[in-house]
Motif scaffolding. Sequence first.
Motif, PDB file in Angstrom:
ATOM      1  N   HIS A 249       3.965   7.903   3.686  1.00  0.00           N
ATOM      2  CA  HIS A 249       4.949   6.949   4.212  1.00  0.00           C
ATOM      3  C   HIS A 249       6.160   6.836   3.292  1.00  0.00           C
ATOM      4  O   HIS A 249       7.258   6.578   3.757  1.00  0.00           O
ATOM      5  N   ILE A 250       5.964   7.067   2.011  1.00  0.00           N
ATOM      6  CA  ILE A 250       7.084   6.936   1.075  1.00  0.00           C
ATOM      7  C   ILE A 250       8.188   7.935   1.401  1.00  0.00           C
ATOM      8  O   ILE A 250       9.375   7.644   1.267  1.00  0.00           O
ATOM      9  N   SER A 251       7.793   9.118   1.854  1.00  0.00           N
ATOM     10  CA  SER A 251       8.770  10.174   2.088  1.00  0.00           C
ATOM     11  C   SER A 251       9.584   9.936   3.344  1.00  0.00           C
ATOM     12  O   SER A 251      10.672  10.486   3.481  1.00  0.00           O
ATOM     13  N   ARG A 252       9.016   9.190   4.286  1.00  0.00           N
ATOM     14  CA  ARG A 252       9.698   8.923   5.557  1.00  0.00           C
ATOM     15  C   ARG A 252      10.188  10.240   6.189  1.00  0.00           C
ATOM     16  O   ARG A 252      11.331  10.350   6.631  1.00  0.00           O
ATOM     17  N   GLU A 253       9.333  11.228   6.182  1.00  0.00           N
ATOM     18  CA  GLU A 253       9.713  12.544   6.672  1.00  0.00           C
ATOM     19  C   GLU A 253       9.005  12.844   7.982  1.00  0.00           C
ATOM     20  O   GLU A 253       8.080  12.146   8.392  1.00  0.00           O
ATOM     21  N   SER A 254       9.455  13.903   8.603  1.00  0.00           N
ATOM     22  CA  SER A 254       8.787  14.402   9.798  1.00  0.00           C
ATOM     23  C   SER A 254       8.218  15.768   9.458  1.00  0.00           C
ATOM     24  O   SER A 254       8.937  16.660   9.021  1.00  0.00           O
TER      25      SER A 254
ATOM     26  N   PRO B 291       0.818  -1.215   0.000  1.00  0.00           N
ATOM     27  CA  PRO B 291       0.000   0.000   0.000  1.00  0.00           C
ATOM     28  C   PRO B 291       0.851   1.264   0.000  1.00  0.00           C
ATOM     29  O   PRO B 291       2.035   1.229   0.294  1.00  0.00           O
ATOM     30  N   GLU B 292       0.194   2.339  -0.322  1.00  0.00           N
ATOM     31  CA  GLU B 292       0.776   3.659  -0.096  1.00  0.00           C
ATOM     32  C   GLU B 292      -0.129   4.346   0.909  1.00  0.00           C
ATOM     33  O   GLU B 292      -1.338   4.396   0.733  1.00  0.00           O
ATOM     34  N   LEU B 293       0.458   4.851   1.959  1.00  0.00           N
ATOM     35  CA  LEU B 293      -0.336   5.399   3.048  1.00  0.00           C
ATOM     36  C   LEU B 293      -0.011   6.850   3.300  1.00  0.00           C
ATOM     37  O   LEU B 293       1.133   7.294   3.123  1.00  0.00           O
ATOM     38  N   PHE B 294      -1.035   7.565   3.701  1.00  0.00           N
ATOM     39  CA  PHE B 294      -0.950   9.004   3.911  1.00  0.00           C
ATOM     40  C   PHE B 294      -1.670   9.375   5.194  1.00  0.00           C
ATOM     41  O   PHE B 294      -2.596   8.689   5.629  1.00  0.00           O
ATOM     42  N   TRP B 295      -1.251  10.479   5.770  1.00  0.00           N
ATOM     43  CA  TRP B 295      -2.024  11.140   6.812  1.00  0.00           C
ATOM     44  C   TRP B 295      -2.411  12.528   6.295  1.00  0.00           C
ATOM     45  O   TRP B 295      -1.552  13.295   5.819  1.00  0.00           O
TER      46      TRP B 295
ATOM     47  N   ASP C 229       5.313   5.464  10.793  1.00  0.00           N
ATOM     48  CA  ASP C 229       6.060   4.351  10.220  1.00  0.00           C
ATOM     49  C   ASP C 229       5.096   3.281   9.756  1.00  0.00           C
ATOM     50  O   ASP C 229       4.184   2.892  10.492  1.00  0.00           O
ATOM     51  N   LEU C 230       5.339   2.809   8.560  1.00  0.00           N
ATOM     52  CA  LEU C 230       4.521   1.725   8.031  1.00  0.00           C
ATOM     53  C   LEU C 230       5.007   0.405   8.604  1.00  0.00           C
ATOM     54  O   LEU C 230       6.188   0.063   8.456  1.00  0.00           O
TER      55      LEU C 230
END
Lengths: 115, 110
Positions: free
Chosen positions: B50-55, B31-35, B62-63
């Motif tokens: 989640h792909i960006s793994r950013e803050s 999956p690709e997950l977003f907030w 975290d996935l």
Amino acid sequence: SAVISQKPSRDICQRGTSLTIQCQVDSQVTMMFWYRQQPGQSLTLIATANQGSEATYESGFVIDKFPISRPNLTFSTLTVSNMSPEDSSIYLCSALGGRATDTQYFGPGTRLTVL
Amino acid sequence: AQRVTQPEKLLSVFKGAPVELKCNYSYSGSPELFWYVQYSRQRLQLLLRHISRESIKGFTADLNKGETSFHLKKPFAQEEDSAMYYCALRIPSGTYKYIFGTGTRLKVLA
């Protein structure tokens, strides 16, 4: 990011009438979507607006009730037809692709109240 | 069927306390997950993916494929974090459809 505007921002309508909501994006986008957000609930996808062809509707939504147009890559309309109080909701337009890349961006929403 | 579950409708924490907004998904593929976040009187906007793994704004997510979760965390909540938070799953197919969870309202108390 893409900037999305919607008109009208809100409306109060009588039962049995129809309302057309406009969505304008400030750049060309690949995909445009229409969502409904009923009070206290999450976003429900109504349909994908396809440029130059008929929209793709999700289960529970039909073209006769929610006709959609997308004449070009930056503009779409959603009509809520033969409205009833159950159609009272916030209707959201979103877009992705182009400058929006693969992230979905949302318009401010149209708050519809049906009396 | 694909589904996103946010078990908490409302989460209240005190300012400075840690925050964790739970999100579980149901999808057999990758999956690709977003907030997404919606502040009062503002439009829905992307918080992080989640792909960006950013803050972003101190939030991380975290996935965890084993637990099929994508919880949103912040070590020290601020009053301005009060908002509605939606977890979303994008199915990596040509449709680009997103499935949204029911949302969690975060209230950060002074």
